[in-house]
Design a protein around this motif. Structure first.
Motif, PDB file in Angstrom:
ATOM      1  N   LEU A 139      32.307 -13.479   7.966  1.00 56.66           N
ATOM      2  CA  LEU A 139      33.545 -13.770   8.672  1.00 56.66           C
ATOM      3  C   LEU A 139      34.074 -12.509   9.343  1.00 56.66           C
ATOM      4  O   LEU A 139      33.787 -11.392   8.917  1.00 56.66           O
ATOM      5  CB  LEU A 139      34.612 -14.284   7.706  1.00 56.66           C
ATOM      6  CG  LEU A 139      34.327 -15.554   6.909  1.00 56.66           C
ATOM      7  CD1 LEU A 139      35.472 -15.814   5.935  1.00 56.66           C
ATOM      8  CD2 LEU A 139      34.126 -16.737   7.827  1.00 56.66           C
ATOM      9  N   THR A 140      34.872 -12.704  10.387  1.00 60.53           N
ATOM     10  CA  THR A 140      35.590 -11.574  10.965  1.00 60.53           C
ATOM     11  C   THR A 140      36.941 -12.033  11.497  1.00 60.53           C
ATOM     12  O   THR A 140      37.092 -13.177  11.942  1.00 60.53           O
ATOM     13  CB  THR A 140      34.795 -10.895  12.094  1.00 60.53           C
ATOM     14  OG1 THR A 140      35.486  -9.718  12.519  1.00 60.53           O
ATOM     15  CG2 THR A 140      34.616 -11.820  13.302  1.00 60.53           C
ATOM     16  N   THR A 141      37.915 -11.140  11.403  1.00 52.78           N
ATOM     17  CA  THR A 141      39.208 -11.335  12.055  1.00 52.78           C
ATOM     18  C   THR A 141      39.421 -10.276  13.123  1.00 52.78           C
ATOM     19  O   THR A 141      40.473 -10.235  13.746  1.00 52.78           O
ATOM     20  CB  THR A 141      40.356 -11.231  11.032  1.00 52.78           C
ATOM     21  OG1 THR A 141      40.287  -9.960  10.372  1.00 52.78           O
ATOM     22  CG2 THR A 141      40.281 -12.348  10.006  1.00 52.78           C
ATOM     23  N   SER A 142      38.433  -9.421  13.352  1.00 54.61           N
ATOM     24  CA  SER A 142      38.579  -8.340  14.329  1.00 54.61           C
ATOM     25  C   SER A 142      37.247  -8.038  15.026  1.00 54.61           C
ATOM     26  O   SER A 142      37.011  -8.486  16.138  1.00 54.61           O
ATOM     27  CB  SER A 142      39.128  -7.079  13.650  1.00 54.61           C
ATOM     28  OG  SER A 142      38.325  -6.710  12.540  1.00 54.61           O
ATOM     29  N   GLU A 143      36.377  -7.307  14.358  1.00 56.60           N
ATOM     30  CA  GLU A 143      35.098  -6.923  14.971  1.00 56.60           C
ATOM     31  C   GLU A 143      34.004  -6.910  13.922  1.00 56.60           C
ATOM     32  O   GLU A 143      34.232  -6.524  12.782  1.00 56.60           O
ATOM     33  CB  GLU A 143      35.212  -5.542  15.628  1.00 56.60           C
ATOM     34  CG  GLU A 143      33.936  -5.094  16.348  1.00 56.60           C
ATOM     35  CD  GLU A 143      34.131  -3.789  17.109  1.00 56.60           C
ATOM     36  OE1 GLU A 143      34.928  -3.801  18.078  1.00 56.60           O
ATOM     37  OE2 GLU A 143      33.502  -2.779  16.733  1.00 56.60           O
ATOM     38  N   LEU A 156      28.674 -18.973  16.532  1.00 54.83           N
ATOM     39  CA  LEU A 156      30.067 -18.638  16.245  1.00 54.83           C
ATOM     40  C   LEU A 156      30.872 -19.923  16.087  1.00 54.83           C
ATOM     41  O   LEU A 156      30.849 -20.783  16.972  1.00 54.83           O
ATOM     42  CB  LEU A 156      30.663 -17.803  17.385  1.00 54.83           C
ATOM     43  CG  LEU A 156      29.862 -16.586  17.856  1.00 54.83           C
ATOM     44  CD1 LEU A 156      30.561 -15.923  19.047  1.00 54.83           C
ATOM     45  CD2 LEU A 156      29.674 -15.594  16.719  1.00 54.83           C
ATOM     46  N   LEU A 157      31.584 -20.037  14.961  1.00 53.35           N
ATOM     47  CA  LEU A 157      32.408 -21.212  14.707  1.00 53.35           C
ATOM     48  C   LEU A 157      33.799 -20.771  14.274  1.00 53.35           C
ATOM     49  O   LEU A 157      33.927 -19.938  13.369  1.00 53.35           O
ATOM     50  CB  LEU A 157      31.788 -22.080  13.610  1.00 53.35           C
ATOM     51  CG  LEU A 157      30.491 -22.814  13.961  1.00 53.35           C
ATOM     52  CD1 LEU A 157      29.886 -23.424  12.709  1.00 53.35           C
ATOM     53  CD2 LEU A 157      30.745 -23.892  14.995  1.00 53.35           C
ATOM     54  N   PRO A 158      34.848 -21.321  14.898  1.00 55.46           N
ATOM     55  CA  PRO A 158      36.209 -20.968  14.476  1.00 55.46           C
ATOM     56  C   PRO A 158      36.563 -21.631  13.156  1.00 55.46           C
ATOM     57  O   PRO A 158      36.275 -22.807  12.949  1.00 55.46           O
ATOM     58  CB  PRO A 158      37.080 -21.507  15.622  1.00 55.46           C
ATOM     59  CG  PRO A 158      36.285 -22.629  16.208  1.00 55.46           C
ATOM     60  CD  PRO A 158      34.846 -22.253  16.052  1.00 55.46           C
ATOM     61  N   LEU A 159      37.193 -20.881  12.256  1.00 53.61           N
ATOM     62  CA  LEU A 159      37.702 -21.448  11.014  1.00 53.61           C
ATOM     63  C   LEU A 159      39.222 -21.572  11.031  1.00 53.61           C
ATOM     64  O   LEU A 159      39.836 -21.932  10.031  1.00 53.61           O
ATOM     65  CB  LEU A 159      37.263 -20.603   9.817  1.00 53.61           C
ATOM     66  CG  LEU A 159      35.791 -20.709   9.425  1.00 53.61           C
ATOM     67  CD1 LEU A 159      35.542 -19.998   8.105  1.00 53.61           C
ATOM     68  CD2 LEU A 159      35.328 -22.158   9.319  1.00 53.61           C
ATOM     69  N   GLY A 204      42.619 -15.020  15.079  1.00 54.59           N
ATOM     70  CA  GLY A 204      41.919 -16.127  14.450  1.00 54.59           C
ATOM     71  C   GLY A 204      40.916 -15.656  13.417  1.00 54.59           C
ATOM     72  O   GLY A 204      40.814 -14.464  13.112  1.00 54.59           O
ATOM     73  N   LEU A 205      40.173 -16.604  12.899  1.00 50.70           N
ATOM     74  CA  LEU A 205      39.154 -16.341  11.889  1.00 50.70           C
ATOM     75  C   LEU A 205      37.847 -16.947  12.374  1.00 50.70           C
ATOM     76  O   LEU A 205      37.755 -18.151  12.609  1.00 50.70           O
ATOM     77  CB  LEU A 205      39.572 -16.971  10.555  1.00 50.70           C
ATOM     78  CG  LEU A 205      38.612 -16.827   9.376  1.00 50.70           C
ATOM     79  CD1 LEU A 205      38.381 -15.359   9.036  1.00 50.70           C
ATOM     80  CD2 LEU A 205      39.169 -17.576   8.156  1.00 50.70           C
ATOM     81  N   LEU A 206      36.836 -16.108  12.509  1.00 51.78           N
ATOM     82  CA  LEU A 206      35.577 -16.527  13.113  1.00 51.78           C
ATOM     83  C   LEU A 206      34.446 -16.452  12.100  1.00 51.78           C
ATOM     84  O   LEU A 206      34.264 -15.433  11.425  1.00 51.78           O
ATOM     85  CB  LEU A 206      35.255 -15.637  14.313  1.00 51.78           C
ATOM     86  CG  LEU A 206      34.048 -16.043  15.171  1.00 51.78           C
ATOM     87  CD1 LEU A 206      34.318 -17.360  15.893  1.00 51.78           C
ATOM     88  CD2 LEU A 206      33.708 -14.944  16.180  1.00 51.78           C
ATOM     89  N   LEU A 207      33.686 -17.539  11.990  1.00 54.45           N
ATOM     90  CA  LEU A 207      32.494 -17.583  11.150  1.00 54.45           C
ATOM     91  C   LEU A 207      31.275 -17.266  12.013  1.00 54.45           C
ATOM     92  O   LEU A 207      31.058 -17.910  13.037  1.00 54.45           O
ATOM     93  CB  LEU A 207      32.347 -18.970  10.523  1.00 54.45           C
ATOM     94  CG  LEU A 207      31.083 -19.234   9.702  1.00 54.45           C
ATOM     95  CD1 LEU A 207      31.026 -18.325   8.474  1.00 54.45           C
ATOM     96  CD2 LEU A 207      31.021 -20.698   9.278  1.00 54.45           C
ATOM     97  N   ILE A 208      30.513 -16.266  11.597  1.00 61.89           N
ATOM     98  CA  ILE A 208      29.311 -15.853  12.300  1.00 61.89           C
ATOM     99  C   ILE A 208      28.111 -16.260  11.453  1.00 61.89           C
ATOM    100  O   ILE A 208      27.992 -15.845  10.295  1.00 61.89           O
ATOM    101  CB  ILE A 208      29.288 -14.328  12.535  1.00 61.89           C
ATOM    102  CG1 ILE A 208      30.520 -13.890  13.323  1.00 61.89           C
ATOM    103  CG2 ILE A 208      28.004 -13.930  13.278  1.00 61.89           C
ATOM    104  CD1 ILE A 208      30.704 -12.381  13.400  1.00 61.89           C
ATOM    105  N   ILE A 209      27.217 -17.086  12.033  1.00 58.95           N
ATOM    106  CA  ILE A 209      26.076 -17.594  11.305  1.00 58.95           C
ATOM    107  C   ILE A 209      24.786 -17.189  12.009  1.00 58.95           C
ATOM    108  O   ILE A 209      24.557 -17.561  13.155  1.00 58.95           O
ATOM    109  CB  ILE A 209      26.095 -19.133  11.183  1.00 58.95           C
ATOM    110  CG1 ILE A 209      27.401 -19.618  10.558  1.00 58.95           C
ATOM    111  CG2 ILE A 209      24.909 -19.617  10.367  1.00 58.95           C
ATOM    112  CD1 ILE A 209      27.521 -21.130  10.501  1.00 58.95           C
TER     113      ILE A 209
END
Length: 213
Positions: A139-143, A156-159, A204-209
């Motif tokens: 997860l990331t909220t920045s970089e 990339l999926l928004p959480l 936001g909160l981004l899920l990186i898969i």
């Protein structure tokens, strides 16, 4: 003293090749059947935790004898899953990173809960990743720097309802100041151009898969 990394083996799909991810200085926490898996492969969990309702009494005794410490809870009265208990135990040790193995499987409810649990680590400023045979998630909220670990795709999926200000560097399909909203597939199946790429967001909160078939 702060641990550098804690590896959690939990009771989802477990494979012997997961043991290759271990480093010499890792602290190992096992949840329920994950403890038996480690012991059967000659690895001593530092802490084994759970209700242990998925293994026999004889196997529980083996886990008790072969683990550094064993924490047993009532399967009816507990409020947390075994994985969450292991995760909270890991957070208490304040590592710099938590890696979860065996946290996915046929139970989608448990899999999604284990993805969401990574938020708790972020709130404590602890990086966290979840890995199985076909996926590596963070997860990331920045970089975040996405390194090539042998997976073909990066998605990339928004959480959160939306993630704004998305910028991608080092990817086949770049994005600049983009917005992803829940239900959109714009961020699916990108690819790295080299050994690494950078994902940055404004909110936001981004899920990186990272994934492969």
């Amino acid at each position: 003293m702060t641990m550098k990394r804690i590896v959690i083996f939990t009771g989802g799909e477990l494979f012997p090749e997961f043991l290759e991810a271990l480093h010499k200085d890792d602290m190992i926490i096992a949840a329920d059947r994950g403890a038996l898996f480690l012991i059967e492969h000659g690895i001593t969990p530092d802490i084994a935790v759970g209700d242990f309702d998925s293994i026999t009494e004889e196997e529980q005794q083996l886990v008790r004898e072969k683990s550094g410490r064993m924490i047993v809870v009532d399967p009816v009265l507990k409020d947390w899953t075994d994985t969450e208990m292991a995760f909270e135990t890991a957070l208490d040790h304040e590592p710099t990173h938590i890696l979860m193995l065996g946290a996915t499987g046929t139970r989608m409810d448990h899999t999604l809960a284990n993805v969401h649990i990574m938020v708790r680590a972020m709130q404590r400023h602890i990086s966290c990743s979840l890995q199985d045979k076909n996926n590596l998630m963070m997860l990331t909220t920045s970089e975040a720097v996405v390194e090539d670990h042998g997976y073909e795709y990066v998605s990339l999926l928004p959480l959160t309802p939306e993630v704004t200000g998305i910028n991608l560097k080092g990817f086949q399909y770049p994005l600049q100041e983009a917005t992803l909203r829940m239900g959109q597939s714009l961020g699916i199946s990108n690819k790295l151009l080299g050994k690494s790429g950078t994902v940055s967001i404004d909110s936001g909160l981004l899920l990186i898969i990272q994934s492969k078939d």
